[in-house]
Design an enzyme around this catalytic site. Sequence first.
Site, PDB file in Angstrom:
ATOM      1  N   GLU A 145       0.940  -1.224  -0.156  1.00 21.19           N
ATOM      2  CA  GLU A 145       0.102  -0.329  -0.283  1.00 21.19           C
ATOM      3  C   GLU A 145       0.827   1.214  -0.036  1.00 21.19           C
ATOM      4  O   GLU A 145       0.960   2.126   1.046  1.00 21.19           O
ATOM      5  CB  GLU A 145      -1.004  -0.307   1.437  1.00 21.19           C
ATOM      6  CG  GLU A 145      -1.929  -1.040   1.489  1.00 21.19           C
ATOM      7  CD  GLU A 145      -2.476  -0.717   2.768  1.00 21.19           C
ATOM      8  OE1 GLU A 145      -3.803  -1.412   2.167  1.00 21.19           O
ATOM      9  OE2 GLU A 145      -2.274  -1.460   3.617  1.00 21.19           O
ATOM     10  N   CYS A 185     -10.486  -0.006   8.137  1.00 19.12           N
ATOM     11  CA  CYS A 185      -9.884   1.508   8.202  1.00 19.12           C
ATOM     12  C   CYS A 185     -10.855   2.568   7.633  1.00 19.12           C
ATOM     13  O   CYS A 185     -10.774   4.103   8.093  1.00 19.12           O
ATOM     14  CB  CYS A 185      -8.578   1.225   8.059  1.00 19.12           C
ATOM     15  SG  CYS A 185      -7.894   0.620   6.691  1.00 19.12           S
TER      16      CYS A 185
END
Lengths: 646, 646
Positions: free
Chosen positions: B315, B411
């Site tokens: 990421e 998240c």
Amino acid sequence: MAECLSELDLKKICIDDPFWNKRLQIAAENTIPFMWEAFNDNVPGAEPSYAIKNFRIASGLEEGKHNGVPWQDSDLYKYIEAAGYRLQTEKDPELEARIDGIVDMLEKAQLPDGYLDTYYSLNDIEKRWTNIKDDHELYCMGHFIEAAISYYKGTGKRKILDIACRVADHIDSVFGPEEGKLKGYPGHEEIELALFKLYKITKNKKYLDLAAFFINQRGTVPHFFEQELVKRGQQEAESQSLRRHEYNQSHMPVREQADAVGHAVRALYLYTAVADIANELGDESLINAAERLWASVVERQMHITGGVGTQFICESFTFDYDLPNDTTYNETCATIGLMMFAQRMNRIKKDARYADIVERALYNGFLSGVSLDGKSYFYVNPLEMVPDIIDKRKGFSYVKYVRQSWFGCACCPPNVLRTLMNLGSYIYAQDKDTAYINLYIGGKAEFEFENSGVVIEQTTDYPWGDTVEIIIKNSAEFSLALRIPGWCDSAHVYLNGKALNIARITNAGYAVIKRSWKEGDKVTLKLPMQVKKIQANPKIRSDAGKVAVQRGPVVYCLEQCDNGKELWNIVLAKNANFKPKYEEDLLDGVVAITADAIREVDKGWDCLYSDLPRTKRVKTTVKFIPYYAWSNREPGEMMVWVRSER
Amino acid sequence: MAECLSELDLKKICIDDPFWNKRLQIAAENTIPFMWEAFNDNVPGAEPSYAIKNFRIASGLEEGKHNGVPWQDSDLYKYIEAAGYRLQTEKDPELEARIDGIVDMLEKAQLPDGYLDTYYSLNDIEKRWTNIKDDHELYCMGHFIEAAISYYKGTGKRKILDIACRVADHIDSVFGPEEGKLKGYPGHEEIELALFKLYKITKNKKYLDLAAFFINQRGTVPHFFEQELVKRGQQEAESQSLRRHEYNQSHMPVREQADAVGHAVRALYLYTAVADIANELGDESLINAAERLWASVVERQMHITGGVGTQFICESFTFDYDLPNDTTYNETCATIGLMMFAQRMNRIKKDARYADIVERALYNGFLSGVSLDGKSYFYVNPLEMVPDIIDKRKGFSYVKYVRQSWFGCACCPPNVLRTLMNLGSYIYAQDKDTAYINLYIGGKAEFEFENSGVVIEQTTDYPWGDTVEIIIKNSAEFSLALRIPGWCDSAHVYLNGKALNIARITNAGYAVIKRSWKEGDKVTLKLPMQVKKIQANPKIRSDAGKVAVQRGPVVYCLEQCDNGKELWNIVLAKNANFKPKYEEDLLDGVVAITADAIREVDKGWDCLYSDLPRTKRVKTTVKFIPYYAWSNREPGEMMVWVRSER
């Protein structure tokens, strides 16, 4: 069933060609000895092969267990196959002695019942034939049978062929429709086309039947690979669908398949065998399947270089028109598989368009797989390269921008070698009264027809020059069929200097000259090689707004060392004014092409995005080199599909 | 150190705006209750959260072990933070009662020494603080501290703040420069900015010092994460280099860092804290690092939508100008991190260009993360979508073309919620005598200066309309600083209907009007919104030959449902004649834009490649919609960067 084309024995073919001589010499004189060292784990810095070591253990010369991937044997078999091809045309006592030594080992390694596979015989022989899907026993044995036939043809020594027959007989005792035999088929196709070759050389129809059994059984329900899994006490997750079997083309019966799916090498080896066997049996529905699968590969899933199988994961086909240039896989072995499939389709259909694909693959995606010095290889053949992406993004290291000398999974190098050594088989074909020339490669070939024979001599500087001269070396009555390449729209044929009406004599892509030939008759073929801007089908997203440059059969590319960095900022001019020029000292001698272009250059960018005219378009000249020759100088960017003004 | 900008209490800000009202109402009335159900594992079809269950176990209400990812606690904390923001501006007794219940649980879940983390307290408390690199204890506690401050501000109830101080005191007892304390820092940054906030509200400098310790310690040698690994009895492969620490930005001391690297959310949370703390301490070398890192992100690694962190694996950031549109990651949380970093840089530098990035991220890459009905989310925000690639290639399933209602690693949804509930903090800022307006969002704000206070009212139909009206609600002497957006090159400002000379009053991107204001004074800001064709820096390979369409702050895209398939065959005309039009019934009301274009259409393609003119260029009209609103109708292709005639 109409008579199809057959191949000429390699013994009848001699190659003497300015483009190919050096390549073949390098393969014979450098690659063959180098690869022997690799198989013996003697190449410093290379991942060990273990191929010879495994056989030494299996034949009792050493102690130990199997090393390397389960299909390690097959690398050596492809090497033997290549050696056999060489020995069909050249004397090479050292090579022959070396292979004889291997044959002795193989004879000892073969089990009494004919089984031959070091992975199981050195690990746990009790478990043989329990994981046909993954463990490559049939794949390895298939490559062995091909090797045996080649070596037998090259030397006349029957020992290896006898071993191969015992291998095939053993397989026949394990697999088949009869009660008690396994109803399976290979997880990696290869045995089918090998058994077909064995049938052709032995005339024993049992081998043809077994090959046909494997093809007919594939993808039937209940699914063999699911059954063997259960037998091994495992259970696949129920959530998986039949689509998982696409990987090895067992998702449905072969004759129902219409889309090329799954692992590309597996697929193309299967399709090659399907073509062989369908043709031999006159099996129309199977021929139809081969034609559908051909269209799926060549009309919807092939790069302009003949690269196929665009996906790294599973080394596989993806979906129609999905042909990314930078992230593509295009395994060298898959392009070889395409050449094999194309050769077989050409034999069935007597249509030059199949040989066009042999040529496209050969001069582009195949040759790109090996360096000019014959010492290093690409496993993956992208059409666009940005080294930073390979080095700095994660997940792209499967693409290389420098060829490697060896691989842990070394399927490609010996596959390239056997293909080069067998190049002759792609040049010529024949039926009972016609000599077909599919590739323009200098040398001689001897054809035998029903009532006569003829020697034909080709002289050409193809693919750089546009002239092919064919001399008939003895008087004979036959037809000469010359492939008119699909890329050429203004071919001319001259018989003893006199132009023939090519439109009138062309059939299925061949200019056919039927006559009573006299010794010394000369046919001259002119194939004008304009540089062409090739567009892609608009369904191909990656090539939108771009063109590729092709001259004759050769696809071109831009390289950073000729054109600087950021090749994406080059736009070919609408009238690019291509200037081809043979450069003797460039890349072992190539026709390079210069062209007018525009380069978008930075005119004061200090940010990422702007509505101001910060980019200037300046005129420039760019230089294209043949795609196959990329990455033979300093590493850098490369690009086949280039932006172009419309 | 020059005085920097400070934020206004949310209590002083009221939002009443045609663009935002519905979004905020949905967030408060739909998302907050929905998310509560998600945390309680009551959403059918969604992956369970376990967030509440873990706390019920930790507080003794249930038996069991920890479930979910190690950072599961943080989802709930972000929710509490969002609730606290809401309660600063609205009464919501039901929500308050719910959070009070959680606070009671948290109090019980906290260990006597202040430790609070269900992952360790429910699994193996002996192992706490042994894997700071991976196990997110400091990350979770950081989110808890932020939640506590927000909820305390919203309710005035000290209990949660006291728990937070005990948490921070515990961390301070474990980490620090003193003998016997761990010399570590978080594997996922977050605690630093939380401690900074705690310092600001408690005035306890110990928390500032601890935050600064974490930042100063990061990336020093000997490397803490290597040491803790050895302590755990493991040994990292020696072949790995220091580059492996780039993932969490511990590859070198922070104040030496110049390139944004590694996991993007981690990076941006760190940079936010660096800006906070550097500013507070007047630490020039740290401010310089923040500026360098800002330039690395915003000038070299940011999509036009404010999307950052283009790589799925880790990421993470990759390298300069590597901004692929289709395979990019652009996590919604990373764009939120960019907004936070930009907000802090704006406060330090009092420069509107930082607020420009808040606006770019907010109206594009942030809003794209949530559906118009507020019920589903994108974790990944690509700038180009071809659904077949997601469905049929392997390895791309991380990109979605339909938003999801929940995630196993959730998240993003609560991060979106807390950002929306805290939107006010991005609109305004102030120093001792100047009111800054950074975003044009209708509503009121109350500023307190040294000797006076003022209420300002904004009315606007931004981002669709070009007019902002600002009414001064009471007489006061102060400067009004209006951000002139970077995208606008012809802004006009009127004071009570009279044009001001904007060039003369503009400073660092703000038009500053200093005067003794009278009640009812009216400032009118005109921000003409021509549609702009944006070009990309030519170093960006993916955007070569393409333009993006932007109007005001809003970046546009083409969607298949308006423009058909194969968007790559659309080429914007040189004079595209853009026609923006507000459409009330489209996508909750947007300005859509039509434009003249060329479509390359198939004119007889039956093959993949050809030199014949098989593609026809036909005139067409295309329709652009705001990028943030894509994938709110039927699924299909989407494209931001569109080919364009030059």
